[in-house]
Design a protein around this motif. Structure first.
Motif, PDB file in Angstrom:
ATOM      1  N   ALA A 134     -40.320 -16.638   0.981  1.00 31.13           N
ATOM      2  CA  ALA A 134     -40.495 -17.982   0.418  1.00 31.13           C
ATOM      3  C   ALA A 134     -41.478 -18.817   1.235  1.00 31.13           C
ATOM      4  O   ALA A 134     -42.264 -19.587   0.674  1.00 31.13           O
ATOM      5  CB  ALA A 134     -39.140 -18.687   0.346  1.00 31.13           C
ATOM      6  N   GLU A 135     -41.463 -18.662   2.551  1.00 32.64           N
ATOM      7  CA  GLU A 135     -42.359 -19.458   3.399  1.00 32.64           C
ATOM      8  C   GLU A 135     -43.817 -19.088   3.158  1.00 32.64           C
ATOM      9  O   GLU A 135     -44.687 -19.966   3.044  1.00 32.64           O
ATOM     10  CB  GLU A 135     -42.013 -19.250   4.876  1.00 32.64           C
ATOM     11  CG  GLU A 135     -42.843 -20.111   5.819  1.00 32.64           C
ATOM     12  CD  GLU A 135     -42.435 -19.955   7.272  1.00 32.64           C
ATOM     13  OE1 GLU A 135     -43.148 -20.508   8.137  1.00 32.64           O
ATOM     14  OE2 GLU A 135     -41.420 -19.290   7.544  1.00 32.64           O
ATOM     15  N   LEU A 136     -44.102 -17.785   3.070  1.00 33.85           N
ATOM     16  CA  LEU A 136     -45.464 -17.342   2.794  1.00 33.85           C
ATOM     17  C   LEU A 136     -45.904 -17.807   1.410  1.00 33.85           C
ATOM     18  O   LEU A 136     -47.050 -18.242   1.225  1.00 33.85           O
ATOM     19  CB  LEU A 136     -45.546 -15.820   2.886  1.00 33.85           C
ATOM     20  CG  LEU A 136     -46.912 -15.207   2.537  1.00 33.85           C
ATOM     21  CD1 LEU A 136     -47.983 -15.711   3.494  1.00 33.85           C
ATOM     22  CD2 LEU A 136     -46.834 -13.681   2.563  1.00 33.85           C
ATOM     23  N   GLN A 137     -44.994 -17.745   0.446  1.00 36.62           N
ATOM     24  CA  GLN A 137     -45.323 -18.182  -0.909  1.00 36.62           C
ATOM     25  C   GLN A 137     -45.667 -19.671  -0.947  1.00 36.62           C
ATOM     26  O   GLN A 137     -46.597 -20.088  -1.633  1.00 36.62           O
ATOM     27  CB  GLN A 137     -44.151 -17.908  -1.864  1.00 36.62           C
ATOM     28  CG  GLN A 137     -44.505 -18.143  -3.330  1.00 36.62           C
ATOM     29  CD  GLN A 137     -43.325 -17.928  -4.244  1.00 36.62           C
ATOM     30  OE1 GLN A 137     -42.269 -18.517  -4.032  1.00 36.62           O
ATOM     31  NE2 GLN A 137     -43.503 -17.100  -5.257  1.00 36.62           N
ATOM     32  N   ARG A 138     -44.923 -20.480  -0.166  1.00 28.80           N
ATOM     33  CA  ARG A 138     -45.220 -21.918  -0.109  1.00 28.80           C
ATOM     34  C   ARG A 138     -46.581 -22.178   0.529  1.00 28.80           C
ATOM     35  O   ARG A 138     -47.283 -23.111   0.157  1.00 28.80           O
ATOM     36  CB  ARG A 138     -44.129 -22.661   0.662  1.00 28.80           C
ATOM     37  CG  ARG A 138     -42.846 -22.872  -0.114  1.00 28.80           C
ATOM     38  CD  ARG A 138     -41.959 -23.896   0.563  1.00 28.80           C
ATOM     39  NE  ARG A 138     -41.552 -23.469   1.896  1.00 28.80           N
ATOM     40  CZ  ARG A 138     -40.472 -22.742   2.143  1.00 28.80           C
ATOM     41  NH1 ARG A 138     -39.692 -22.351   1.140  1.00 28.80           N
ATOM     42  NH2 ARG A 138     -40.151 -22.390   3.381  1.00 28.80           N
ATOM     43  N   ASN A 139     -46.950 -21.354   1.515  1.00 33.56           N
ATOM     44  CA  ASN A 139     -48.264 -21.511   2.137  1.00 33.56           C
ATOM     45  C   ASN A 139     -49.386 -21.162   1.168  1.00 33.56           C
ATOM     46  O   ASN A 139     -50.437 -21.816   1.142  1.00 33.56           O
ATOM     47  CB  ASN A 139     -48.370 -20.622   3.380  1.00 33.56           C
ATOM     48  CG  ASN A 139     -47.526 -21.130   4.527  1.00 33.56           C
ATOM     49  OD1 ASN A 139     -47.224 -22.313   4.605  1.00 33.56           O
ATOM     50  ND2 ASN A 139     -47.132 -20.222   5.421  1.00 33.56           N
ATOM     51  N   MET A 140     -49.179 -20.121   0.363  1.00 30.57           N
ATOM     52  CA  MET A 140     -50.195 -19.681  -0.581  1.00 30.57           C
ATOM     53  C   MET A 140     -50.211 -20.535  -1.847  1.00 30.57           C
ATOM     54  O   MET A 140     -51.260 -20.707  -2.477  1.00 30.57           O
ATOM     55  CB  MET A 140     -49.967 -18.212  -0.946  1.00 30.57           C
ATOM     56  CG  MET A 140     -49.975 -17.260   0.242  1.00 30.57           C
ATOM     57  SD  MET A 140     -51.572 -17.224   1.090  1.00 30.57           S
ATOM     58  CE  MET A 140     -52.583 -16.451  -0.146  1.00 30.57           C
ATOM     59  N   LEU A 141     -49.055 -21.062  -2.212  1.00 27.76           N
ATOM     60  CA  LEU A 141     -48.921 -21.858  -3.432  1.00 27.76           C
ATOM     61  C   LEU A 141     -48.011 -23.056  -3.150  1.00 27.76           C
ATOM     62  O   LEU A 141     -46.802 -22.979  -3.327  1.00 27.76           O
ATOM     63  CB  LEU A 141     -48.333 -21.000  -4.566  1.00 27.76           C
ATOM     64  CG  LEU A 141     -48.068 -21.679  -5.910  1.00 27.76           C
ATOM     65  CD1 LEU A 141     -49.303 -22.399  -6.408  1.00 27.76           C
ATOM     66  CD2 LEU A 141     -47.603 -20.653  -6.932  1.00 27.76           C
ATOM     67  N   PRO A 142     -48.584 -24.178  -2.692  1.00 30.34           N
ATOM     68  CA  PRO A 142     -47.780 -25.358  -2.331  1.00 30.34           C
ATOM     69  C   PRO A 142     -46.883 -25.824  -3.473  1.00 30.34           C
ATOM     70  O   PRO A 142     -47.227 -25.708  -4.652  1.00 30.34           O
ATOM     71  CB  PRO A 142     -48.850 -26.412  -1.994  1.00 30.34           C
ATOM     72  CG  PRO A 142     -50.031 -25.611  -1.565  1.00 30.34           C
ATOM     73  CD  PRO A 142     -50.014 -24.370  -2.418  1.00 30.34           C
ATOM     74  N   LEU A 143     -45.726 -26.353  -3.095  1.00 30.95           N
ATOM     75  CA  LEU A 143     -44.728 -26.767  -4.079  1.00 30.95           C
ATOM     76  C   LEU A 143     -45.262 -27.815  -5.048  1.00 30.95           C
ATOM     77  O   LEU A 143     -44.870 -27.845  -6.215  1.00 30.95           O
ATOM     78  CB  LEU A 143     -43.489 -27.318  -3.359  1.00 30.95           C
ATOM     79  CG  LEU A 143     -42.695 -26.316  -2.517  1.00 30.95           C
ATOM     80  CD1 LEU A 143     -41.587 -27.041  -1.757  1.00 30.95           C
ATOM     81  CD2 LEU A 143     -42.105 -25.222  -3.396  1.00 30.95           C
ATOM     82  N   ARG A 144     -46.155 -28.692  -4.587  1.00 30.77           N
ATOM     83  CA  ARG A 144     -46.618 -29.789  -5.430  1.00 30.77           C
ATOM     84  C   ARG A 144     -47.425 -29.321  -6.638  1.00 30.77           C
ATOM     85  O   ARG A 144     -47.579 -30.066  -7.604  1.00 30.77           O
ATOM     86  CB  ARG A 144     -47.437 -30.787  -4.617  1.00 30.77           C
ATOM     87  CG  ARG A 144     -48.721 -30.237  -4.026  1.00 30.77           C
ATOM     88  CD  ARG A 144     -49.326 -31.229  -3.038  1.00 30.77           C
ATOM     89  NE  ARG A 144     -50.516 -30.735  -2.391  1.00 30.77           N
ATOM     90  CZ  ARG A 144     -51.741 -30.919  -2.872  1.00 30.77           C
ATOM     91  NH1 ARG A 144     -51.905 -31.588  -3.994  1.00 30.77           N
ATOM     92  NH2 ARG A 144     -52.789 -30.453  -2.222  1.00 30.77           N
TER      93      ARG A 144
END
Length: 262
Positions: A243-253
């Motif tokens: 999940a952390e890597l995914q947030r870095n690659m695709l920000p939640l906003r």
């Protein structure tokens, strides 16, 4: 101290820069401000955007600094930052006074204003790059493509040429809900910007956006969305979720505007 107060737009800020030179102001004692907060003992000058003055500044910057640095200045002015006008103004002054060569406007990073202007441009460019990949168009019942975005920076004018080049024969609308701006591209024609009703913001849709929202999605669009969601689930490897890597690659906003996350 002389303070030029202008609206938050490229035309407003470039007009202020033009006036500062036309009126032969002392640049070290001149400021361009986007707010109305008074400054003690300062001469306030209200700036009305002027397209002819803006065009002259644009031509000068392009000629003296080159297209790349000119675009960096424009991207800096698209950022959401209260001090961007002053940073860009002082960067331009620094470049003209030192007669910097084309492509070297931002070399003097020891200068706080030059450093700030470049940082704003990089931040804006990064968001433009993200949205070129994260924008999701949906086909409406009338065949038009529609997408809603909510970028931090005012980057719609940078996104429209990209999608117009890739979707030249499509009717599409790209809507910035934070600023109530519409990028409208009629098939085979030049794209235009349209500003919705004033006083609306994020979560408070304009009349035009509401009318677009009342048009349902096409049957084919619903089928493709279902297929794409199935594809995203099918390629997921449960044991390798990060999940952390995914947030870095695709920000939640960005995810609230992507139907595969809805």
């Amino acid at each position: 101290m002389t303070v030029y107060r202008c609206e938050d737009s490229l035309e407003g800020i470039f007009t202020a820069i033009y006036l500062a030179y036309e009126e032969k102001r002392d640049h070290k004692d001149t400021r361009i401000s986007l707010n109305d907060e008074p400054m003690l003992f300062a001469e306030d000058i209200q700036v009305t955007p002027d397209w002819e003055k803006t065009r002259k500044v644009m031509n000068t910057l392009n000629r003296r600094f080159g297209e790349s640095d000119y675009l960096n200045l424009c991207r800096a002015l698209a950022a959401e930052d209260e001090d961007k006008a002053q940073a860009v103004y002082r960067t331009v002054v620094d470049g003209l006074e030192k007669k910097v060569k084309e492509g070297h406007l931002f070399d003097n990073l020891a200068d706080d204003n030059v450093n700030r202007a470049l940082a704003l441009s990089i931040n804006t460019r990064r968001e433009i790059h993200h949205l070129r990949g994260f924008v999701r168009f949906q086909e409406l019942e009338n065949g038009m493509l529609y997408s809603k975005i909510g970028p931090k920076n005012n980057i719609l004018t940078f996104l429209m040429p990209h999608f117009s080049d890739r979707l030249p024969i499509e009717n599409f609308v790209l809507y910035d809900e934070r600023r109530n701006l519409f990028g409208i591209h009629p098939a085979g024609k030049q794209w235009i910007l349209f500003c919705g009703e004033e006083g609306t913001g994020r979560g408070d849709s304009s009349g035009a956006e509401k009318r677009l929202g009342e048009i349902g999605l096409s049957e084919k669009e619903l089928q493709y969305q279902a297929l794409f969601r199935s594809f995203c689930h099918a390629i997921t490897i449960e044991g390798r979720r990060n999940a952390e890597l995914q947030r870095n690659m695709l920000p939640l906003r960005f995810r609230e505007y992507m139907f595969e996350f809805q």
